[in-house]
Design an enzyme around this catalytic site. Structure first.
Site, PDB file in Angstrom:
ATOM      1  N   ASP A  11       0.879  -1.185   0.000  1.00 45.83           N
ATOM      2  CA  ASP A  11       0.000   0.000   0.000  1.00 45.83           C
ATOM      3  C   ASP A  11       0.913   1.231   0.000  1.00 45.83           C
ATOM      4  OD1 ASP A  11      -2.375   1.581   0.225  1.00 45.83           O
ATOM      5  OD2 ASP A  11      -2.036   1.779   2.365  1.00 45.83           O
ATOM      6  N   SER A  12       0.301   2.400  -0.093  1.00 44.58           N
ATOM      7  CA  SER A  12       1.095   3.628  -0.040  1.00 44.58           C
ATOM      8  C   SER A  12       1.649   3.879   1.364  1.00 44.58           C
ATOM      9  CB  SER A  12       0.223   4.815  -0.453  1.00 44.58           C
ATOM     10  OG  SER A  12      -0.890   4.923   0.414  1.00 44.58           O
ATOM     11  N   CYS A  74      -4.338  -1.592  -1.804  1.00 45.36           N
ATOM     12  CA  CYS A  74      -4.510  -0.169  -2.100  1.00 45.36           C
ATOM     13  C   CYS A  74      -5.568  -0.060  -3.185  1.00 45.36           C
ATOM     14  CB  CYS A  74      -3.175   0.402  -2.595  1.00 45.36           C
ATOM     15  SG  CYS A  74      -3.282   2.119  -3.110  1.00 45.36           S
ATOM     16  N   GLU A 154      -2.926   8.226   8.901  1.00 47.04           N
ATOM     17  CA  GLU A 154      -1.458   8.106   9.018  1.00 47.04           C
ATOM     18  C   GLU A 154      -0.965   8.745  10.324  1.00 47.04           C
ATOM     19  OE1 GLU A 154       1.163   6.885   6.910  1.00 47.04           O
ATOM     20  OE2 GLU A 154      -0.305   5.904   5.605  1.00 47.04           O
ATOM     21  N   CYS A 186     -10.986   2.756   0.378  1.00 46.83           N
ATOM     22  CA  CYS A 186      -9.574   3.084   0.588  1.00 46.83           C
ATOM     23  C   CYS A 186      -9.172   2.316   1.836  1.00 46.83           C
ATOM     24  CB  CYS A 186      -9.401   4.583   0.797  1.00 46.83           C
ATOM     25  SG  CYS A 186      -7.741   5.043   1.380  1.00 46.83           S
ATOM     26  N   HIS A 188      -7.065   2.847   4.009  1.00 45.66           N
ATOM     27  CA  HIS A 188      -6.807   3.643   5.214  1.00 45.66           C
ATOM     28  C   HIS A 188      -8.086   3.845   6.035  1.00 45.66           C
ATOM     29  CE1 HIS A 188      -2.957   4.738   3.373  1.00 45.66           C
ATOM     30  NE2 HIS A 188      -2.599   5.328   4.501  1.00 45.66           N
TER      31      HIS A 188
HETATM   32  N1  DGL Z   1      -4.744   3.182   1.045  1.00 48.05           N
HETATM   33  C1  DGL Z   1      -4.789   3.542  -0.323  1.00 48.05           C
HETATM   34  C2  DGL Z   1      -6.080   3.209  -0.991  1.00 48.05           C
HETATM   35  O1  DGL Z   1      -6.672   2.211  -0.630  1.00 48.05           O
HETATM   36  C3  DGL Z   1      -4.092   4.804  -0.755  1.00 48.05           C
HETATM   37  C4  DGL Z   1      -4.360   6.052   0.003  1.00 48.05           C
HETATM   38  C5  DGL Z   1      -3.444   7.170  -0.495  1.00 48.05           C
HETATM   39  O2  DGL Z   1      -2.226   6.960  -0.491  1.00 48.05           O
HETATM   40  O3  DGL Z   1      -3.963   8.224  -0.911  1.00 48.05           O
HETATM   41  O4  DGL Z   1      -6.519   3.861  -1.893  1.00 48.05           O
END
Ligand code: DGL
Length: 267
Positions: A11-12, A74, A154, A186, A188
């Protein structure tokens, strides 16, 4: 047989840990290697060209560890660059979170009104609506980009007043469309699930694709005879592209674990 090889997940940043948790619960014998691209998070506000380049780099880092499968934890990469991941991983199977989330949502809705929240890139790509309409063209999909949820997660602002304020700002509109199901599009966002749930109202079914991804992973590894049956309790091998100490602390908080070792890699 490749049973001992790790499952690669990326993931990011920390978002993909929601998927790591689900994989650990469903497949406790598997070795996991996780890459969080902490030097370049967030991906969501970036262009498609940039996201595709990042996706290629992320897979290249995991491929050095010879994974038996790659999980794209992600949604942004799943929406805009799944083909890049598939190409870069050669013959290794790839699972993306987006399809799993769409399938779960279609199963869950009773009134055929689904809300999707995600990054700007995921929402602009329309990938969720496409995946949902492929399964059922009758469903109405309303989407909303919630970019500030990523830095809040984050930062570990799980129950913070700022998160509640921003959740109200983002979710009030989507609530007017009569949705009965909301996809956390997402990885996150499940970190902020409690606030999202409270804001949207408890009657709405929340979809987190992590469990569906874990089920699919189990199914694919069973089919290919690559499940690891040897009992072991090794912690995931963690790689990041920046600030390993910060990641280590957030990992400990979010995963309820010992302070883990985190390796710094160059992207
Ligand atoms: N967690 C990621 C997603 O599911 C990326 C969030 C990001 O880096 O903007 O899209």
């Amino acid at each position: 047989m490749n049973t001992e090889r790790p499952i690669g997940i990326f993931d990011s940043g920390i978002g993909g840990l929601t998927v790591v948790k689900a994989i650990q619960a469903a497949l406790p014998h598997e070795q996991i290697i996780y890459f969080g691209d902490t030097a370049r998070v967030p991906y969501g506000p970036k262009s498609q060209v940039t996201i595709r380049k990042y996706a290629y780099d992320d897979v290249a880092i995991l491929m050095r560890h010879q994974p038996k499968m790659i999980i794209v934890a992600c949604n942004t990469v799943s929406a805009l660059a799944l083909d890049v991941v598939e190409k870069a991983s050669g013959a290794i199977p790839v699972i993306g979170v987006l399809k799993a989330g769409a399938e779960l949502a279609v199963k869950a809705t009773k009134n055929n009104h689904i809300g999707v929240i995600g990054t700007q890139a995921t929402v602009s790509s329309n990938a969720y609506a496409c995946a949902i309409h492929q399964l059922n063209p009758e469903i109405e999909v309303v989407s909303k980009a919630c970019p500030l949820f990523v830095p809040l997660a984050e930062e570990g602002f799980i129950d913070h007043p700022a998160t509640k304020l921003i959740a109200r700002e983002y979710l009030t509109d989507i609530n007017k469309h009569g949705i009965d199901t909301l996809v956390l599009g997402c990885t996150h966002y499940p970190i902020l699930r409690r606030v999202i749930e409270e804001t949207i109202g408890h009657g709405i079914r929340i979809i987190d694709s992590a469990e569906a991804v874990a089920l699919r992973t189990h199914q694919l590894l069973t089919e290919s005879g690559e499940l690891n049956h040897h009992r072991r309790t090794t912690a995931p091998h963690l790689l990041v592209s920046d600030l390993p100490q910060k990641f280590s602390v957030i990992y400990q908080l979010f995963m309820n674990s010992e302070l883990p070792d985190v390796e710094l890699v160059e992207v």
